[in-house]
Design a protein around this motif. Structure first.
Motif, mmCIF file in Angstrom:
data_model
loop_
_atom_site.group_PDB
_atom_site.id
_atom_site.type_symbol
_atom_site.label_atom_id
_atom_site.label_comp_id
_atom_site.label_asym_id
_atom_site.label_seq_id
_atom_site.Cartn_x
_atom_site.Cartn_y
_atom_site.Cartn_z
ATOM 1 N N GLU A 1 0.831 -1.201 0.000
ATOM 2 C CA GLU A 1 0.000 0.000 0.000
ATOM 3 C C GLU A 1 0.875 1.265 0.000
ATOM 4 O OE1 GLU A 1 -3.944 -0.359 0.384
ATOM 5 O OE2 GLU A 1 -2.777 -1.702 -0.869
ATOM 6 N N ASP A 2 1.498 1.505 -1.127
ATOM 7 C CA ASP A 2 2.381 2.656 -1.321
ATOM 8 C C ASP A 2 1.954 3.324 -2.618
ATOM 9 O OD1 ASP A 2 4.678 3.989 -2.671
ATOM 10 O OD2 ASP A 2 5.758 3.410 -0.846
ATOM 11 N N LEU A 3 1.415 4.540 -2.520
ATOM 12 C CA LEU A 3 0.844 5.211 -3.677
ATOM 13 C C LEU A 3 1.859 5.403 -4.793
ATOM 14 C CD1 LEU A 3 -1.872 6.262 -4.564
ATOM 15 C CD2 LEU A 3 -1.265 8.493 -3.651
ATOM 16 N N ALA A 4 3.097 5.766 -4.471
ATOM 17 C CA ALA A 4 4.119 5.959 -5.506
ATOM 18 C C ALA A 4 4.422 4.640 -6.211
ATOM 19 C CB ALA A 4 5.383 6.552 -4.891
ATOM 20 N N LEU A 5 4.506 3.569 -5.445
ATOM 21 C CA LEU A 5 4.773 2.247 -6.011
ATOM 22 C C LEU A 5 3.640 1.819 -6.934
ATOM 23 C CD1 LEU A 5 6.780 -0.148 -5.889
ATOM 24 C CD2 LEU A 5 5.446 -1.021 -3.965
ATOM 25 N N LYS A 6 2.413 2.018 -6.488
ATOM 26 C CA LYS A 6 1.260 1.661 -7.311
ATOM 27 C C LYS A 6 1.209 2.534 -8.566
ATOM 28 C CE LYS A 6 -1.590 -0.192 -3.576
ATOM 29 N NZ LYS A 6 -1.949 -1.526 -4.052
ATOM 30 N N LEU B 1 3.665 1.230 -11.050
ATOM 31 C CA LEU B 1 3.171 -0.013 -11.633
ATOM 32 C C LEU B 1 2.113 0.271 -12.688
ATOM 33 C CD1 LEU B 1 2.895 -3.095 -11.830
ATOM 34 C CD2 LEU B 1 1.221 -2.952 -9.965
ATOM 35 N N TYR B 2 1.163 1.162 -12.396
ATOM 36 C CA TYR B 2 0.098 1.434 -13.355
ATOM 37 C C TYR B 2 0.631 2.086 -14.621
ATOM 38 C CZ TYR B 2 -3.770 -0.461 -10.811
ATOM 39 O OH TYR B 2 -4.630 -1.341 -10.225
ATOM 40 N N LYS B 3 1.703 2.849 -14.532
ATOM 41 C CA LYS B 3 2.333 3.384 -15.748
ATOM 42 C C LYS B 3 2.845 2.237 -16.601
ATOM 43 C CE LYS B 3 3.477 7.924 -14.059
ATOM 44 N NZ LYS B 3 4.475 8.855 -13.588
ATOM 45 N N ASP B 4 3.501 1.253 -15.967
ATOM 46 C CA ASP B 4 3.981 0.086 -16.705
ATOM 47 C C ASP B 4 2.813 -0.720 -17.270
ATOM 48 O OD1 ASP B 4 6.653 0.692 -16.219
ATOM 49 O OD2 ASP B 4 6.800 -0.652 -14.484
ATOM 50 N N LEU B 5 1.774 -0.899 -16.466
ATOM 51 C CA LEU B 5 0.622 -1.675 -16.925
ATOM 52 C C LEU B 5 -0.055 -1.005 -18.120
ATOM 53 C CD1 LEU B 5 -1.036 -2.781 -13.558
ATOM 54 C CD2 LEU B 5 0.444 -4.134 -15.072
ATOM 55 N N SER C 1 -6.482 0.332 1.861
ATOM 56 C CA SER C 1 -6.284 1.420 2.812
ATOM 57 C C SER C 1 -5.953 2.758 2.165
ATOM 58 C CB SER C 1 -5.173 1.051 3.810
ATOM 59 O OG SER C 1 -3.936 0.957 3.143
ATOM 60 N N LEU C 2 -5.645 2.770 0.875
ATOM 61 C CA LEU C 2 -5.351 4.029 0.201
ATOM 62 C C LEU C 2 -6.638 4.653 -0.304
ATOM 63 C CD1 LEU C 2 -2.180 3.160 -1.904
ATOM 64 C CD2 LEU C 2 -2.288 4.471 0.213
ATOM 65 N N GLU D 1 -8.430 13.521 -5.192
ATOM 66 C CA GLU D 1 -7.148 14.162 -4.875
ATOM 67 C C GLU D 1 -5.964 13.243 -5.122
ATOM 68 O OE1 GLU D 1 -6.079 14.579 -0.551
ATOM 69 O OE2 GLU D 1 -8.174 13.947 -0.319
ATOM 70 N N HIS D 2 -6.159 11.932 -5.090
ATOM 71 C CA HIS D 2 -5.054 11.001 -5.293
ATOM 72 C C HIS D 2 -5.057 10.393 -6.697
ATOM 73 C CE1 HIS D 2 -3.835 11.218 -1.177
ATOM 74 N NE2 HIS D 2 -5.042 10.877 -0.769
#
Length: 136
Positions: A96-101, A104-108, A124-125, A130-131
């Motif tokens: 649960e790390d917004l930067a990590l996710k 990943l979504y850029k790669d996906l 939990s995010l 806003e996010h």
């Protein structure tokens, strides 16, 4: 573009949630790619699935054939492209790390087919507006 049916599901992250999702999808008859960054993580996730199925056999809820069929539907991989390109549905189950996710979504978005459904196991995010920009 629409998906006519979901046949292949990719789970990103072989930890507790990821391997559990992979097991349920494989037991339901889907072809599953279980991806993680290191082979040891993938191996641990696959071993946990086998142990869960063994526990199901001991309780009389799963047969040996169902276990074998389920495990045969799961392919553990450490190459993101190999995992994502054939998928009709990708479910990320990473920390649960917004930067990590976001990364990943850029790669996906680069690797996945246009008709592929991208889903998150985030619990939990905040998924508020806003996010949202941080995931794009």
């Amino acid at each position: 573009m629409t998906i006519k049916s979901i046949e292949t599901i990719t789970i990103i992250g072989a930890g507790t949630m990821g391997h559990g999702i992979a097991q349920v999808a494989a037991q339901a008859g889907y072809q599953v790619f279980l991806y993680d960054l290191q082979q040891s993580y993938v191996d641990r996730g696959c071993a946990a699935i086998a142990a869960n199925l063994d526990a199901g056999i001991a309780r009389g809820k799963v047969t040996g054939k169902q276990k074998a069929d389920t495990l045969a539907r799961i392919r553990g991989v450490t190459d993101l492209g190999e995992a994502v390109v054939p998928a009709d549905l990708v479910i990320e189950a990473i920390p649960e790390d917004l930067a990590l996710k976001g990364a990943l979504y850029k790669d996906l978005s680069r690797l996945a087919r246009e008709a592929c459904i991208l889903a998150s196991n985030t619990s939990s995010l905040s998924r508020s507006e806003e996010h949202t920009s941080e995931l794009q």
